[in-house]
Design an enzyme around this catalytic site. Structure first.
Site, short mmCIF file in Angstrom:
data_model
loop_
_atom_site.label_atom_id
_atom_site.label_comp_id
_atom_site.label_asym_id
_atom_site.label_seq_id
_atom_site.Cartn_x
_atom_site.Cartn_y
_atom_site.Cartn_z
N HIS A 293 0.84 -1.21 0.00
CA HIS A 293 0.00 0.00 0.00
C HIS A 293 0.88 1.26 0.00
O HIS A 293 0.61 2.23 -0.72
CB HIS A 293 -0.85 0.08 1.27
CG HIS A 293 -1.88 -1.00 1.43
ND1 HIS A 293 -2.04 -1.71 2.59
CD2 HIS A 293 -2.84 -1.45 0.58
CE1 HIS A 293 -3.05 -2.55 2.47
NE2 HIS A 293 -3.55 -2.44 1.25
N LYS B 291 -18.88 -4.23 11.46
CA LYS B 291 -18.11 -5.40 11.00
C LYS B 291 -16.92 -5.61 11.94
O LYS B 291 -16.10 -4.71 12.11
CB LYS B 291 -17.63 -5.17 9.57
CG LYS B 291 -16.94 -6.37 8.98
CD LYS B 291 -16.69 -6.17 7.50
CE LYS B 291 -15.71 -7.20 6.99
NZ LYS B 291 -14.46 -6.61 6.53
N ARG C 161 -2.29 -5.96 -8.24
CA ARG C 161 -1.21 -6.91 -7.96
C ARG C 161 -1.20 -8.05 -8.96
O ARG C 161 -0.25 -8.31 -9.65
CB ARG C 161 -1.42 -7.55 -6.58
CG ARG C 161 -0.93 -6.77 -5.45
CD ARG C 161 -1.55 -7.29 -4.19
NE ARG C 161 -2.99 -7.15 -4.25
CZ ARG C 161 -3.81 -7.35 -3.25
NH1 ARG C 161 -3.34 -7.74 -2.10
NH2 ARG C 161 -5.10 -7.18 -3.39
N SER D 46 -3.19 -7.77 2.97
CA SER D 46 -3.49 -7.66 4.41
C SER D 46 -3.97 -9.00 4.95
O SER D 46 -3.62 -9.38 6.07
CB SER D 46 -4.55 -6.59 4.64
OG SER D 46 -4.07 -5.33 4.26
P1 ADP Z 1 -9.83 -3.35 -0.24
O1 ADP Z 1 -10.21 -3.70 1.15
O2 ADP Z 1 -10.56 -2.20 -0.84
O3 ADP Z 1 -9.64 -4.51 -1.18
P2 ADP Z 1 -7.09 -3.10 0.57
O4 ADP Z 1 -6.97 -2.32 1.81
O5 ADP Z 1 -6.82 -4.57 0.67
O6 ADP Z 1 -8.42 -2.75 -0.13
O7 ADP Z 1 -6.17 -2.47 -0.55
C1 ADP Z 1 -6.38 -1.15 -1.01
C2 ADP Z 1 -5.79 -1.01 -2.39
O8 ADP Z 1 -4.40 -1.34 -2.35
C3 ADP Z 1 -6.40 -1.92 -3.44
O9 ADP Z 1 -6.45 -1.23 -4.65
C4 ADP Z 1 -5.42 -3.04 -3.55
O10 ADP Z 1 -5.44 -3.65 -4.84
C5 ADP Z 1 -4.12 -2.32 -3.32
N1 ADP Z 1 -3.10 -3.22 -2.84
C6 ADP Z 1 -3.23 -4.15 -1.87
N2 ADP Z 1 -2.08 -4.83 -1.70
C7 ADP Z 1 -1.20 -4.33 -2.60
C8 ADP Z 1 0.17 -4.62 -2.94
N3 ADP Z 1 0.84 -5.60 -2.34
N4 ADP Z 1 0.76 -3.88 -3.90
C9 ADP Z 1 0.06 -2.90 -4.52
N5 ADP Z 1 -1.22 -2.59 -4.27
C10 ADP Z 1 -1.85 -3.29 -3.32
#
Ligand code: ADP
Length: 178
Positions: A20, A44, A93, A131
């Site tokens: 992120h 949630k 990703r 995450s």
């Molecule tokens: P959500 O809960 O909306 O899926 P996340 O908090 O998991 O979002 O992720 C937010 C954004 O960051 C999303 O666009 C996701 O694709 C991106 N993201 C998550 N992990 C990575 C990573 N390892 N590298 C690049 N972008 C990422």
């Protein structure tokens, strides 16, 4: 009049990780200001509360004055409009992200055609980080220090220790993001 190019980077950030943070910093090559927007789903149960997730993100970007951090609980496009953002930033990703991101982008464009959706391709070294993987590894006592800043690795360790002490099997559910 100078136009400020502001974008919003929405997500759950549960917790925020190096993947992120890489996207957030790279977005600053394109935009003047970025708002990292932590989506808080009311009711949630999450491993970290909205407040905690916000705090963990804030600490990670405190050295970057062009990044702000906030939480929200509404349609992302409505929040983006409220902020006066011209774009929504998302990361990509793996191929499996593409379908969801594509559908979301089309829906958001239908709702707010004036806001661009900008997808940044993940850096190779962060491709495997998510995450939910981090929560799962941490719940089993694994080492996540290459994926998150040290204080987040500690927060994870502490949270799972608390859950174990409570004898709660919810740690398993939470770790899988149920
Ligand atoms: P959500 O809960 O909306 O899926 P996340 O908090 O998991 O979002 O992720 C937010 C954004 O960051 C999303 O666009 C996701 O694709 C991106 N993201 C998550 N992990 C990575 C990573 N390892 N590298 C690049 N972008 C990422």
């Amino acid at each position: 009049m100078e136009i400020i190019r502001r974008a919003v980077y929405p997500g759950s950030f549960n917790p925020v990780h190096y993947g992120h943070l890489d996207i957030a910093r790279r977005a600053l090559h394109v935009f003047d200001e970025l708002v990292i927007a932590v989506y808080v789903h009311p009711g949630k149960p999450d491993l970290f509360s909205g407040e905690e997730r916000l705090d963990l993100v804030r600490r990670a970007v405190q050295d970057e004055p062009r990044i702000q951090v906030a939480s929200y609980n509404k349609l992302t496009v409505d929040y983006a409009r409220e902020l006066g953002a011209m774009a929504i930033v998302r990361g990509l990703r793996v191929f499996s992200d593409f379908e969801l991101e594509f559908r979301m982008a089309l829906a958001n464009r239908r709702l707010a055609p004036e806001i661009e959706i900008v997808n940044f391709i993940a850096a190779e070294e962060h491709l495997h980080i998510s995450s939910s993987t981090i929560r799962e590894i941490a719940s089993l006592g694994g080492d996540v220090s290459s994926m998150v800043p040290p204080y987040i690795a500690e927060a994870l360790q502490q949270r799972f220790a608390e859950l174990r002490a409570r004898g709660s099997n919810s740690s398993y559910m939470i770790s899988l993001g149920e």
